[in-house]
Each structure stands twice: as structure tokens, then as C-alpha cells.
Write an enzyme that holds these catalytic residues in place. Structure first.
Site, PDB file in Angstrom:
ATOM      1  N   GLY A  41     -35.358 -32.954  32.240  1.00  0.00           N
ATOM      2  CA  GLY A  41     -34.469 -33.093  33.383  1.00  0.00           C
ATOM      3  C   GLY A  41     -33.597 -31.860  33.476  1.00  0.00           C
ATOM      4  N   GLY A  43     -30.605 -31.214  34.499  1.00  0.00           N
ATOM      5  CA  GLY A  43     -29.238 -31.291  33.993  1.00  0.00           C
ATOM      6  C   GLY A  43     -29.185 -31.286  32.482  1.00  0.00           C
ATOM      7  CB  ALA A  44     -30.804 -33.443  29.951  1.00  0.00           C
ATOM      8  CG  ASN A  45     -34.482 -29.354  30.638  1.00  0.00           C
ATOM      9  OD1 ASN A  45     -34.608 -30.156  29.720  1.00  0.00           O
ATOM     10  ND2 ASN A  45     -35.467 -29.101  31.490  1.00  0.00           N
ATOM     11  CD  GLU A 141     -34.909 -32.416  38.456  1.00  0.00           C
ATOM     12  OE1 GLU A 141     -36.072 -31.992  38.455  1.00  0.00           O
ATOM     13  OE2 GLU A 141     -34.296 -32.687  37.407  1.00  0.00           O
ATOM     14  CB  THR A 220     -35.327 -16.432  38.840  1.00  0.00           C
ATOM     15  OG1 THR A 220     -35.879 -17.532  39.574  1.00  0.00           O
ATOM     16  CG2 THR A 220     -33.899 -16.773  38.421  1.00  0.00           C
ATOM     17  CG  ASP A 252     -34.074 -26.428  33.957  1.00  0.00           C
ATOM     18  OD1 ASP A 252     -33.754 -26.273  35.152  1.00  0.00           O
ATOM     19  OD2 ASP A 252     -34.945 -27.242  33.588  1.00  0.00           O
ATOM     20  CB  SER A 291     -39.195 -24.069  24.391  1.00  0.00           C
ATOM     21  OG  SER A 291     -38.591 -24.214  25.670  1.00  0.00           O
TER      22      SER A 291
END
Length: 301
Positions: A41, A43-45, A141, A220, A252, A291
């Protein structure tokens, strides 16, 4: 004194990943690898990526009271992100279905789940987080009306960073707050609409986007680095050449790194150059959150 370098407001998903020799066409079935489940996700990423780099990070998000939600909370805490703003319940945790081909390119379908229940009221209830944060970053999202409320909740001296993914037309109120608006080629073309067809040059896209109202813009360009645009002009920022294994989460990680470095006082072009190195380090490993590099790993590139 800010308690957090970065507050991320956004999505938290379980990433269900399958490797494929090629992505299927319409009506076609292809065989893939064993299913892998990763915390993800946008945000969490971003929260995990920033925390792994050393930023004091908090996340405002919503997950389900289920196994996928617990997976996400564990990953955030392990990275060092503050989960005080992660709300639990209301719907199942969001899920992203991801196929990855041998070149590392991916295709993603998202079921928003609890992300779609992150409301403007949730943002207003988290006012203390906004006033404690130097930079606030979000994506699309979560509901657009929630993003609008994020802009309205910003502390007077904080900075707002937006990656409009998945892309859609944005209200002028949101565009005017962006510093920067961070887009890839696809996102730039969606936001520009008919204007995107006037040129194939990313520099022109950046100028056209800037004319829509953001204080600054970053485009990007994958392995080619990025462009930064502001009232001072347009500058190309190179990347580090690496062998891509999996591009999931690279955007992200880029956004998180750039937002954090802006909060430390870096000029936009320097923050983008650092973020490009973080993105390059990310694509050398499989998965999203697993990662994301530490600051030491970025320094080794």
C-alpha cells in the site's frame, strides 16, 4: 520542535504477488509462481521507507481487524514507524494483486477495502499528528475528499507532498498546496489531459504541470532519474544505474525519501537526487517494503 519528520496519510494493503513469464492479455490465462504475501500500500510503503532511512515517521491509515492488518502493523513497527494513527476495523484490509514479469515490470489491481473508509473525520480527529509533523505526504489510494481534508489540516509551517497515484484530475485547492507534486509519465499525462499531447518531452510536462498551480513538480523517469521544476526553472536529476529485479514500491520509496530530505532542509534538486538513489536501491530486491534500503545501503551505491 516537530515530533515527526514525516506524517504519511494513505493506504495500507497486503500485496499478493505472482511472478509471470508475461502478463496475460484479455481473456487469457497464464501460469505463475507461488503466491507471496507482502505488506504494501502506498501509504504504508512510504512510512516504512522513510523510517528505514532514519526519519521519525508516523502513518495515518486504516486497516481491517484481520491477518493482513496485523501483517501491516508488524511491518510498520519493525521499521520503526509510529502506528498511533493506524485505525483498525470498518472493513477488510485493502489488497493489491500484483504480477511481476522477468524484466521487473509490474501490473497492479487494488481492492481498497479499509482504505476507502479513511474519512475526512478521521483526518480531523488526528489534528495533533498534523501539528507535530514537519512534512505531510499522501497519495490517491484513499478517498479524494480525505486528501482535501489533509490539505485543510496542514500546520502553518508544514510542507505537503502528493503522489497522485492512481491518477485522477485534482481540485485546485490540492494542487496549490503541493510542494512538490510527484508524478511519473502516466500520472503526468492523466493530470494534464489534452495538454499532454502538445509535447513528448518530460521537461514540457513539468512546465505544464507547474502552470496548473503546484509550488513545485517532480517528474520521475525510472532508470533515467527525475526532473524537478519550480519557479527557478527545470532541472534533470540523474539516477544510479542498477539491474532492476522488481520495481514494486520504487516510486513510494522515492517519494518518502524526497519528502524526508525536504524536511531536513535539502533543496528540491538535492532531495530528488537522493530519492533517485533510494529508488535505485529498491529495485535491486524483490518485494516492496522488504526491499526498502537503509541510509547505509543508499550510501554504498
Amino acid at each position: 520542535m516537530y515530533d515527526y519528520d514525516l506524517l504519511v496519510v494513505g493506504s495500507a494493503n497486503a500485496d499478493l504477488v505472482i511472478g509471470v513469464e508475461r502478463r496475460p492479455g484479455a481473456g487469457e490465462t497464464v501460469l505463475g509462481s507461488d503466491l507471496a504475501v507482502h505488506p504494501g500500500g502506498k501509504g504504508a510503503n512510504q512510512a516504512v521507507a522513510a523510517a528505514r532511512l532514519g526519519a521519525r515517521t508516523a502513518l495515518l491509515a486504516r486497516v481491517g481487524d484481520d491477518e493482513h492488518g496485523r501483517l501491516l502493523l508488524d511491518s510498520l513497527r519493525e521499521a520503526g514507524a509510529d502506528t498511533v494513527g493506524v485505525l483498525v476495523g470498518g472493513a477488510p484490509t485493502g489488497v493489491a494483486l500484483i504480477t511481476v514479469d522477468p524484466s521487473g515490470d509490474n501490473s497492479i489491481v487494488v481492492s481498497p477495502g479499509a482504505n476507502g473508509r479513511l474519512t475526512p473525520a478521521d483526518v480531523r480527529a488526528a489534528a495533533s499528528l498534523f501539528h507535530a509533523s514537519r512534512v505531510v505526504s499522501t497519495q490517491l489510494e484513499i478517498p479524494l475528499e480525505t486528501v482535501v481534508e489533509v490539505v485543510r489540516s496542514l500546520a502553518p509551517d508544514s510542507r505537503f507532498v502528493l503522489n497522485p497515484s492512481p491518477p485522477r484530475p485534482l481540485p485546485s485547492e490540492v494542487l496549490a498546496a503541493c510542494d512538490p507534486l510527484i508524478v511519473n509519465e502516466h500520472e503526468a499525462k492523466v493530470i494534464l489531459g489534452d495538454s499532454a499531447g502538445v509535447s513528448d518531452e518530460p521537461e514540457d510536462w513539468a512546465r505544464l504541470l507547474l502552470a496548473k498551480g503546484p509550488r513545485s513538480v517532480v517528474v520521475t523517469l525510472g532508470g533515467e532519474g527525475a526532473l524537478v521544476a519550480s519557479s527557478a526553472g527545470v532541472t534533470r536529476v540523474p539516477s544510479v544505474k542498477v539491474e532492476a529485479v522488481d520495481t514494486t514500491g520504487a516510486g513510494d520509496a522515492f517519494t518518502a525519501a524526497l519528502a524526508w530530505r525536504l524536511g531536513t532542509g535539502d533543496p528540491l534538486d538535492e532531495a530528488a537526487a537522493y530519492a533517485a538513489r533510494v529508488g535505485a536501491a529498491t529495485v535491486t530486491k524483490e518485494g516492496a517494503q522488504v526491499s526498502f534500503p537503509t541510509a547505509a545501503e543508499v550510501a554504498e551505491l
